[in-house]
Design an enzyme around this catalytic site. Structure first.
Site, PDB file in Angstrom:
ATOM      1  N   GLU A 191       0.073   3.670  -2.345  1.00 33.87           N
ATOM      2  CA  GLU A 191      -0.408   2.987  -1.140  1.00 33.87           C
ATOM      3  C   GLU A 191       0.650   2.978  -0.042  1.00 33.87           C
ATOM      4  O   GLU A 191       0.337   3.209   1.138  1.00 33.87           O
ATOM      5  CB  GLU A 191      -0.838   1.558  -1.473  1.00 33.87           C
ATOM      6  CG  GLU A 191      -1.501   0.859  -0.304  1.00 33.87           C
ATOM      7  CD  GLU A 191      -2.204  -0.436  -0.690  1.00 33.87           C
ATOM      8  OE1 GLU A 191      -2.929  -0.981   0.159  1.00 33.87           O
ATOM      9  OE2 GLU A 191      -2.025  -0.894  -1.849  1.00 33.87           O
ATOM     10  N   LYS A 204      -2.434 -10.510  -4.185  1.00 36.87           N
ATOM     11  CA  LYS A 204      -2.705 -10.428  -5.625  1.00 36.87           C
ATOM     12  C   LYS A 204      -1.528 -10.927  -6.447  1.00 36.87           C
ATOM     13  O   LYS A 204      -1.684 -11.247  -7.624  1.00 36.87           O
ATOM     14  CB  LYS A 204      -3.032  -8.985  -6.028  1.00 36.87           C
ATOM     15  CG  LYS A 204      -4.386  -8.473  -5.556  1.00 36.87           C
ATOM     16  CD  LYS A 204      -4.650  -7.075  -6.088  1.00 36.87           C
ATOM     17  CE  LYS A 204      -6.005  -6.529  -5.640  1.00 36.87           C
ATOM     18  NZ  LYS A 204      -6.026  -6.186  -4.206  1.00 36.87           N
TER      19      LYS A 204
END
Length: 434
Positions: free
Chosen positions: A333, A354
């Site tokens: 990412e 998260k």
């Protein structure tokens, strides 16, 4: 003559100038492992609270991973009639809770609302995993005589959640559930966004819910070696971008966003949190579970979202990344972000919430959208907690907002969601400026 001129114009120009409506956010709801309402959830994010702890739902003594981010102190009878509670799997119960908060927050006069123009698009990656497990175990223990609960199928299927929401409030607009694994909620936002832009509805109740903390959920992801096994320290196990990350921490809950056509919102004097200005979709076309190592699909989806929003990379202030805490995913990412944003990547705030909520799978994008919108509203970036050791594979010039929130004037937030199967979905929220 006019027809000839129209044919010569690009289709995207025609659509934007002749059809598209603006879409704003007028309500929020959240049920998470770190808070059962939006204020509780947001406060916990800003205070770097971890929702992880030992699993209480079933005996985990023989499982490799013995912890998760469970929703706590949840009473479904506050949102569903007691006689109906047993007819809904937990993922649908969570949907009812988050949607009720968001609808109340939006301040609708339900008696005056044109319910033919209000739809529900609700996502989940798995749906009724609890009821599926219970019914199959019950059958396996039987003499082979099929004695299934008559609500078995209706509790299990993913699209039952938006069905229940629509029945509770009488919303008769478009109603369905998109499924794209952990990108599902972002796909739901994009579907609702486009239908409002095309004037097919005035309001959407949209988001996602997930309840995967069950023997099948934990056991299945353990078999894939996807979960952290840091059983001695659950609260520090979700550590995106840390050198010693060893997998994601399973989470559960729901997030809801009320999307509304701008003029409809203004006409009723609604408060406006932000504007949804773009969404992108793509596929990695690479591997069932692993991201493309060069981040090609992730870069494509971010570029697609920027193009849809008519924004430049330099317009983005903050990215709420997918950031699951897996060795391959986090690097891929960031590689994609550098590919899209070039040197501006170092001026961005990047964080993975998260690290606190765990990974809510199909509901991840929903709770992360709520965090992204609150970041715009309050001008503060929630942190990526549990950073202990720098990873030499990660460029130190990235601002990954480690361990502490950072104040910042935020005009544009990008929120990424990537799912098994190579599904990618990105949404962009912008400060509303009239």
């Amino acid at each position: 003559m006019l027809g000839g001129r129209l044919k010569s114009l690009p289709l995207c120009f025609l659509i934007r100038t002749m059809i598209l409506k603006r879409v704003v956010v007028t309500g929020l709801g959240a049920l998470t492992p770190i808070g059962n309402t939006v204020p509780e959830y947001w406060n916990s994010l800003l205070n770097a609270v971890s929702g992880a702890g030992p699993i209480t739902r079933f005996d985990v003594s023989k499982f490799r991973t013995k912890f998760a981010c469970e929703v706590k102190n949840f009473d479904p009878s506050q949102f569903i009639e007691k006689k109906e509670v047993k007819r809904l799997d937990r993922f649908a119960q969570y949907a009812m809770a988050a949607s009720e908060e968001a609808i109340k927050d939006a301040g609708f006069d339900l008696d005056k609302l044109n319910k033919d123009r209000v739809g529900v698009i609700w996502a989940s990656g798995i749906g009724g995993l609890d009821v599926f497990h219970e019914e199959i175990i019950s059958y396996a223990k039987s003499d082979g005589t099929p004695r299934f609960n008559p609500f078995y199928v209706a509790k299990m299927i993913i699209d039952i959640a938006p069905g229940h929401i629509s029945m509770k409030y009488g919303f008769r607009g478009p109603n369905f559930s998109p499924v794209a694994a952990c990108a599902s909620s972002n796909v739901a936002f994009i579907e609702a966004f486009n239908l409002i832009r095309l004037n097919k509805a005035s309001v959407f109740i949209t988001g996602g819910s997930e309840a995967p903390i069950s023997p099948g959920g934990v056991g299945g992801f353990n078999a894939m070696r996807a979960l952290s096994e840091r059983n001695d320290s659950p609260e520090t196990a979700s550590r995106p971008f840390d050198k010693d990350r060893d997998g994601f921490v399973m989470g559960e809950g729901a997030g809801c966003v009320v999307l509304e056509e701008l003029e409809h919102a203004l006409a009723r004097g609604a408060k406006i949190y932000a504007e949804l200005v773009g969404g992108g979709l793509s596929a990695d076309a690479h591997h069932l579970t692993a991201p493309h190592p060069e981040g090609l699909g992730a870069a494509l989806v971010m570029n697609n979202a920027l193009e849809d929003a008519e924004l430049q990379p330099t317009d983005v202030d903050y990215i709420n990344v997918h950031g699951t805490s897996t060795p391959l995913g986090d690097i891929a990412e960031l590689t994609a972000i550098k590919r899209v944003f070039n040197d501006h990547a170092y001026s961005l705030n990047i964080s993975s919430t998260k690290s606190m909520t765990g990974h809510l799978l199909g509901a991840a994008g929903a709770v992360e959208a709520v965090a992204s919108i609150m970041a715009i509203k309050d001008g503060i970036v929630p942190p990526t907690i549990n950073h202990f050791t720098d990873d030499e594979a990660i460029d130190p010039k990235f601002n990954l907002t480690f361990n502490h929130p950072q104040k910042r004037n935020i005009n544009v937030v990008m929120s990424n969601g990537f799912g098994f199967g190579g599904h990618n979905a990105t949404v962009i929220f912008k400060k509303y400026g009239g």
